[in-house]
Design a protein around this motif. Structure first.
Motif, PDB file in Angstrom:
ATOM      1  N   PHE A  94      -4.942   7.935  10.559  1.00 48.47           N
ATOM      2  CA  PHE A  94      -3.853   7.015  10.926  1.00 48.47           C
ATOM      3  C   PHE A  94      -3.400   7.258  12.365  1.00 48.47           C
ATOM      4  CE2 PHE A  94      -2.837   7.864   6.246  1.00 48.47           C
ATOM      5  CZ  PHE A  94      -3.680   6.857   5.817  1.00 48.47           C
ATOM      6  N   GLY A  95      -3.495   8.542  12.768  1.00 47.38           N
ATOM      7  CA  GLY A  95      -3.038   8.928  14.109  1.00 47.38           C
ATOM      8  C   GLY A  95      -3.973   8.480  15.219  1.00 47.38           C
ATOM      9  N   MET A  96      -5.088   7.864  14.846  1.00 42.96           N
ATOM     10  CA  MET A  96      -5.984   7.323  15.868  1.00 42.96           C
ATOM     11  C   MET A  96      -5.639   5.862  16.102  1.00 42.96           C
ATOM     12  SD  MET A  96      -9.689   8.980  15.111  1.00 42.96           S
ATOM     13  CE  MET A  96      -9.884  10.676  14.624  1.00 42.96           C
TER      14      MET A  96
ATOM     15  N   ILE B 219     -11.770   6.124  14.290  1.00 42.72           N
ATOM     16  CA  ILE B 219     -10.882   5.080  13.774  1.00 42.72           C
ATOM     17  C   ILE B 219     -10.132   4.374  14.917  1.00 42.72           C
ATOM     18  CG2 ILE B 219      -9.005   4.624  12.119  1.00 42.72           C
ATOM     19  CD1 ILE B 219     -11.570   5.561  10.808  1.00 42.72           C
ATOM     20  N   ASN B 220     -10.146   4.971  16.102  1.00 48.08           N
ATOM     21  CA  ASN B 220      -9.548   4.273  17.250  1.00 48.08           C
ATOM     22  C   ASN B 220     -10.191   2.911  17.464  1.00 48.08           C
ATOM     23  OD1 ASN B 220      -7.604   6.221  18.553  1.00 48.08           O
ATOM     24  ND2 ASN B 220      -9.446   7.503  18.431  1.00 48.08           N
TER      25      ASN B 220
ATOM     26  N   GLY C 242       0.822  -1.211   0.000  1.00 43.00           N
ATOM     27  CA  GLY C 242       0.000   0.000   0.000  1.00 43.00           C
ATOM     28  C   GLY C 242       0.849   1.252   0.000  1.00 43.00           C
ATOM     29  N   LYS C 243       0.165   2.358   0.291  1.00 39.09           N
ATOM     30  CA  LYS C 243       0.854   3.646   0.363  1.00 39.09           C
ATOM     31  C   LYS C 243       1.512   3.750   1.739  1.00 39.09           C
ATOM     32  CE  LYS C 243      -1.267   7.882   0.340  1.00 39.09           C
ATOM     33  NZ  LYS C 243      -2.298   8.841  -0.088  1.00 39.09           N
ATOM     34  N   GLU C 244       2.818   4.011   1.760  1.00 41.72           N
ATOM     35  CA  GLU C 244       3.507   4.090   3.055  1.00 41.72           C
ATOM     36  C   GLU C 244       3.089   5.350   3.808  1.00 41.72           C
ATOM     37  OE1 GLU C 244       7.749   3.746   2.945  1.00 41.72           O
ATOM     38  OE2 GLU C 244       7.673   1.762   1.986  1.00 41.72           O
ATOM     39  N   VAL C 245       2.761   5.172   5.086  1.00 45.05           N
ATOM     40  CA  VAL C 245       2.464   6.353   5.900  1.00 45.05           C
ATOM     41  C   VAL C 245       3.417   6.482   7.085  1.00 45.05           C
ATOM     42  CG1 VAL C 245       0.039   6.544   5.212  1.00 45.05           C
ATOM     43  CG2 VAL C 245       0.633   5.165   7.188  1.00 45.05           C
ATOM     44  N   GLN C 246       4.112   5.415   7.397  1.00 49.34           N
ATOM     45  CA  GLN C 246       5.146   5.485   8.443  1.00 49.34           C
ATOM     46  C   GLN C 246       6.138   4.359   8.171  1.00 49.34           C
ATOM     47  OE1 GLN C 246       4.241   4.388  12.632  1.00 49.34           O
ATOM     48  NE2 GLN C 246       4.928   6.435  13.191  1.00 49.34           N
ATOM     49  N   ASN C 247       7.422   4.696   8.151  1.00 48.85           N
ATOM     50  CA  ASN C 247       8.433   3.678   7.873  1.00 48.85           C
ATOM     51  C   ASN C 247       9.648   3.951   8.758  1.00 48.85           C
ATOM     52  OD1 ASN C 247      10.165   1.768   6.844  1.00 48.85           O
ATOM     53  ND2 ASN C 247       9.821   2.307   4.685  1.00 48.85           N
ATOM     54  N   ILE C 248       9.808   3.105   9.749  1.00 49.84           N
ATOM     55  CA  ILE C 248      10.904   3.272  10.709  1.00 49.84           C
ATOM     56  C   ILE C 248      11.743   1.996  10.680  1.00 49.84           C
ATOM     57  CG2 ILE C 248      11.465   3.560  13.170  1.00 49.84           C
ATOM     58  CD1 ILE C 248       8.716   5.044  13.413  1.00 49.84           C
ATOM     59  N   GLY C 249      13.059   2.130  10.620  1.00 49.13           N
ATOM     60  CA  GLY C 249      13.941   0.958  10.611  1.00 49.13           C
ATOM     61  C   GLY C 249      13.808   0.200   9.303  1.00 49.13           C
ATOM     62  N   ASN C 250      13.826  -1.117   9.399  1.00 47.39           N
ATOM     63  CA  ASN C 250      13.769  -1.940   8.189  1.00 47.39           C
ATOM     64  C   ASN C 250      12.956  -3.199   8.490  1.00 47.39           C
ATOM     65  OD1 ASN C 250      14.255  -3.653   6.032  1.00 47.39           O
ATOM     66  ND2 ASN C 250      16.350  -2.904   5.729  1.00 47.39           N
ATOM     67  N   VAL C 251      11.659  -3.143   8.180  1.00 47.21           N
ATOM     68  CA  VAL C 251      10.807  -4.292   8.525  1.00 47.21           C
ATOM     69  C   VAL C 251      11.137  -5.522   7.693  1.00 47.21           C
ATOM     70  CG1 VAL C 251       8.745  -3.238   9.541  1.00 47.21           C
ATOM     71  CG2 VAL C 251       8.964  -3.362   7.074  1.00 47.21           C
ATOM     72  N   ASN C 252      11.526  -5.304   6.435  1.00 42.84           N
ATOM     73  CA  ASN C 252      11.803  -6.461   5.592  1.00 42.84           C
ATOM     74  C   ASN C 252      12.943  -7.288   6.162  1.00 42.84           C
ATOM     75  OD1 ASN C 252       9.754  -6.015   3.812  1.00 42.84           O
ATOM     76  ND2 ASN C 252      10.981  -4.639   2.530  1.00 42.84           N
ATOM     77  N   ARG C 253      13.983  -6.599   6.612  1.00 44.74           N
ATOM     78  CA  ARG C 253      15.101  -7.314   7.221  1.00 44.74           C
ATOM     79  C   ARG C 253      14.627  -8.049   8.483  1.00 44.74           C
ATOM     80  NH1 ARG C 253      19.806  -3.457   7.801  1.00 44.74           N
ATOM     81  NH2 ARG C 253      18.767  -2.953   9.755  1.00 44.74           N
TER      82      ARG C 253
END
Lengths: 734, 153
Positions: A487-489, A521-522, A316-327
């Motif tokens: 997304f923030g909820m 959305i919470n 999908g469309k990335e909205v948060q990407n921290i570190g490296n999930v694939n690894r």
């Protein structure tokens, strides 16, 4: 921060409908939006428009203005009690006046669990100002230093001489005292009402049927109106036959209500005008209308749900990407995946949408309506009529429940359109079927979660992908994607300390009107995260409570630009307290288990521990234990009530809530096929409010999100069966 | 023409005999404490006492109420004032909308069962929906009223 003024201009008094006289203090509360701040800077003496008022009359009567809507939130009591507390007022002398919709009250939209949060400080200051002026007046009278005097229960007291003066008797003199710049605020330990079980100002009325809700407004010459709307959202009528409708006794005429476009328009339709509600409904049901269903005719939630489930299984469309999930997933010892599905929901407040409007020949329009957002209603009505805002008055009645439905003024515009068409006051009444079938629905959703665990059971990767039609589709062109605030909820602000996070949004265009629904959305994101963490705990072979506490990591503060920082220790504390209060870890009756969940929303921390069992395939919720940290607790009786209500609201959506469509038409119609929890299903509900002196935060909504996941987790620990979709009725559990 | 006796007062009204009592009470007699919730007898918001029994006025035609004693929320003070006082004291109501119907059903329960158990209350009150979820306090108020009435005997 606030301009506090003594009011002498009679126009303010008139606008409020207050009788003149007495001590009137007003202040301007700045809102958080930069637009409003600019407006405030432009204020000068001649354009000063205060938005909070205190009126103290010479008989001691204290009139406080509630600028937010009363819909069960207890806001008329909690807001005004803050003023009365600082003022050392006698609560029995207080009456509350409901403000009409006017920008001078700043944002009146009663949503987002923020009435008390926004108005707490200014209201304290107002009360302290009034008290200081009363003290100054008494000091002058007794010719003593004001600092030697105290105030208590509507009297100024001289502790030395034991003399006392009644507030009412000081009104005239107090009104001549200068307005203090920075009156001292009370030490929280001295609060009289704040932090107590203060009785509702409206309690007597509620127990005797006196408060006026929207439909209780009766005007001279008023007609009752029921509208036939297209069964498919945004469809329109092509022709109609009114013969049988006109034959209904009491029906006077049949009119057309125009379709008024987004953002906050009306659906339009064919309306029956009658001398009573029953005749209007009978006449409406007798209409024969041909509809052009329009583009949403293809909307069937079964197929749509399959589509969004497919979508969340693709990038999908990335909205948060921290570190490296694939690894993280590549290196994982175990990978856990789950897909969550939740349906559309509808608020179904006990009072259906309704509004009364009087469009007059002099170009003015007066409305009486149960609205959460009178200012938006005012703007939309003025725009529809093509008149200045000043010509439109929106009177806010009591609301028979809102839950977000009554933030939208569509039903108000219908009443205005009807009144304009018939040249008489008109009351538009929705039936329950209208309410269920023509609402602004809570979004249907699909979510995919994937977690990586290392060999010690630590979570090393976290993927969360969501798809739900966005609320923004109601007021902006629909891109099919949701917005940052959604997304923030619960998703992008999830509480766990994780190194590798990827949050994505998959496409989900809207085919019905999407709206706010208590906790919004919470509910969706709080559900998936709380259930998924429980699944991770099971896979990691850890106790679900310990697992969560570990995953929260060392206590930390996440700073927020609005000054309300997230404090993970507070979330930990509500969770451990809920577990302890529920007896988590102690022996339970055979077949019982406790499910846990916690969620941070509307700036408050809530955890719930729910004890359940499943017998002969049927769920029984035995006990709900909820704990909330909402900062300073203003009215503990209201907070407890809101938490109890949130638990029951959460149970309803867990067990029964489901709105479906077939060929664009909502399939449910009333409380028999859109069921809600009744008294016989209501468990014991235990609520603890964490003591705090922090700024007050949300209360109305934060209690809802943990309920559904806690029940699901409880069912798993009782039976070993994990459910990923709601409602449980679909699984035969209720 | 129909004659209705509501809260001890006779009202002669012009209404179809098939009109539900709810709308006659609200729109014609003008007593607005009785609420419309569902129109199908599913939620209990429109409850009134008909010869002491809690009925759904949205489904009760005017013809079925003629000659009977009708009590609405506005008349409950003559039936069980203590219940109303306890309701206020315990802050039972949230939005308040369904509370007229709740109090009517509770009044009928206490009139027929002065000392109801928790299960009796569930049975008597489960026809009345409260979307705010005031059920725990409704139950407390009924139990407390029963206790006060017992003590005063």
């Amino acid at each position: 921060m606030n301009n506090i003024h003594l009011i002498t201009r009679r126009s303010f008094i008139r606008n409020l409908g207050l009788a003149s006289g007495g001590l009137i203090i007003a202040c301007t509360v700045p809102s958080n939006s930069s637009k409003d701040k600019q407006k405030l800077r432009a204020f000068n003496g001649s354009t000063f428009e205060p938005n909070l008022f205190i009126q103290l009359k010479d008989n001691g009567a204290l009139i406080l203005v509630a600028s937010r809507s009363e819909m069960g939130n207890g806001v008329r009591t909690s807001l005004t009690s803050v003023i009365a507390d600082e003022m050392e007022a006698d609560w029995t002398m207080v009456t509350v006046k409901q403000a009409p919709g006017d920008a001078k009250y700043m944002d009146q939209n009663t949503d987002g669990s923020r009435s008390v949060r926004t108005l707490f400080e200014p209201m304290r200051k107002m009360g302290a100002t009034a008290k200081a002026m009363l003290i100054a007046a008494a000091a002058k009278k007794w010719d003593v230093d004001a600092s030697t005097l105290t105030a208590k229960n509507h009297y100024i007291i001289n502790p030395v001489t034991k003399d006392k003066l009644f507030y009412g008797d000081l009104v005239a003199d107090a009104a001549t005292m200068p307005v203090p710049e920075n009156p001292p605020l009370k030490d929280p330990k001295d609060f009289n009402f704040i932090g107590s079980d203060l009785k509702s100002v409206d309690g007597k009325g509620f127990a005797s049927g006196k408060p006026k809700y929207g439909m209780d407004i009766k005007l001279e010459g008023m007609k009752y109106v029921a509208i036939a709307r297209c069964p498919v959202t945004f469809g329109t009528f092509t022709s109609y036959n009114k013969e049988e409708a006109i034959r209904v006794r009491g029906v006077e005429q049949v009119i057309e209500i125009p379709k008024i476009n987004r953002p906050f328009g009306a659906l339009g339709g064919v309306a029956v005008v009658a001398t009573n509600t029953w005749a209007a409904i009978q006449g409406r049901d007798a209409l024969k209308v041909e509809w052009d269903n329009g583009a949403n005719e293809s909307y069937s939630t079964d197929e749509y749900t399959k589509m969004i489930v497919d979508n969340v299984h693709k990038k999908g469309k990335e909205v948060q990407n921290i570190g490296n999930v694939n690894r993280a997933f590549t290196n994982a010892d175990q990978v856990v995946e789950s897909t969550f599905v939740m349906p559309h929901l509808v608020h179904a407040p006990m009072e259906v949408p309704n509004a009364t409007a009087d469009v007059r020949s002099d170009g003015t329009c007066e409305v009486w309506a149960p609205t959460q957002d009178p200012q938006t209603a005012r703007t939309e009505v003025a725009t529809f009529l093509g008149v200045d805002l000043a010509k439109v008055t929106i009177n806010v009645t009591f609301l028979g429940g809102g839950f977000g439905r009554k933030s939208k003024p569509d039903f108000i515009i219908e009443a205005v359109a009807a009144s304009k068409a018939i040249n008489a006051p008109a009351q538009v009444v929705w039936t329950r079927e209208d309410d269920i079938r023509h609402s602004y629905y809570h979004a249907v959703s699909a979510q995919y979660m994937k977690g990586a665990l290392d060999k010690d059971g630590n979570v090393t990767g976290w993927l969360h992908r969501v798809a739900y039609p966005s609320i923004t589709s109601t007021f902006a062109p629909d891109t099919g994607y949701a917005a940052g605030f959604e997304f923030g909820m619960g998703m992008t602000n999830q509480p766990y300390l994780l190194e590798n996070i990827l949050c994505e949004n998959a496409k989900a265009p809207a085919h019905v009107r999407i709206g706010w629904y208590r906790s919004v959305i919470n509910i969706i994101q709080g559900f998936s995260i709380n259930v998924f963490v429980d699944e991770l705990a099971v896979k990691a072979k850890k106790d679900p409570l310990e697992f969560r506490l570990n995953l929260l990591g060392p206590d930390r503060i996440v700073e927020s630009p609005d000054g309300y920082n997230f404090d993970s220790a507070k979330l930990k504390h509500v969770l451990t307290t809920a577990a302890k209060n529920a007896g988590y870890g102690k022996p339970l009756p055979e077949g019982h288990a406790i499910g846990l969940a916690m969620h941070y929303s509307f700036l408050s921390y809530v955890a719930s521990a729910v004890e359940v069992s499943v017998n002969n395939g049927k769920l029984k919720v035995h006990k709900i234990t909820s704990v909330i940290d909402c900062g300073t607790a203003v009215n503990t009786s209201t907070i407890e009530a809101q938490m109890q209500g949130a638990a029951i609201f959460g149970m309803s959506l867990t067990m029964y809530g489901k709105i479906t469509t077939k060929d664009g038409v909502i399939e449910q119609s009333n409380y028999h096929d859109y069921q809600v929890v009744r008294m016989n299903e209501t468990p014991e509900i235990d609520v603890e409010i964490i003591k705090s002196t922090a700024k007050p935060t949300g209360v109305g909504e934060p209690g809802v999100p943990p309920i559904a996941p806690a029940i699901i987790n409880g069912i798993f620990h009782a039976t070993g069966k994990r459910y990923h979709s709601l409602p449980l009725k679909d699984h035969g559990l209720v | 023409m129909a004659t209705l006796t509501i809260n001890g007062k006779k009202h002669t009204i012009e209404a179809d005999s098939s009109m539900p009592l709810l709308w006659a009470i609200r729109d014609i007699v003008g007593l607005t404490g009785t609420k419309f919730g569902c129109g199908k007898g599913l939620c209990g918001a429109c409850s009134v006492l008909l010869d002491g029994v809690s009925v759904r006025s949205c489904l009760t035609p005017v013809s079925a109420a003629e000659g009977k004693i009708i009590v609405t929320i506005e008349g409950v003070e003559n039936e069980n004032k203590v219940l109303q006082e306890v309701w206020d004291e315990l802050n039972v109501a949230q939005c308040g909308y369904c509370q007229s119907g709740q109090i009517i059903s509770a009044t009928a329960l206490l009139a027929s069962n002065a000392n109801p158990s928790s299960e009796d209350i569930d049975t008597a009150m489960s026809g009345n929906i409260c979307r705010c979820g005031t059920y725990p306090r409704i139950k407390s108020a009924i139990l407390k009223t029963a206790e006060l009435n017992q003590n005063s005997k």
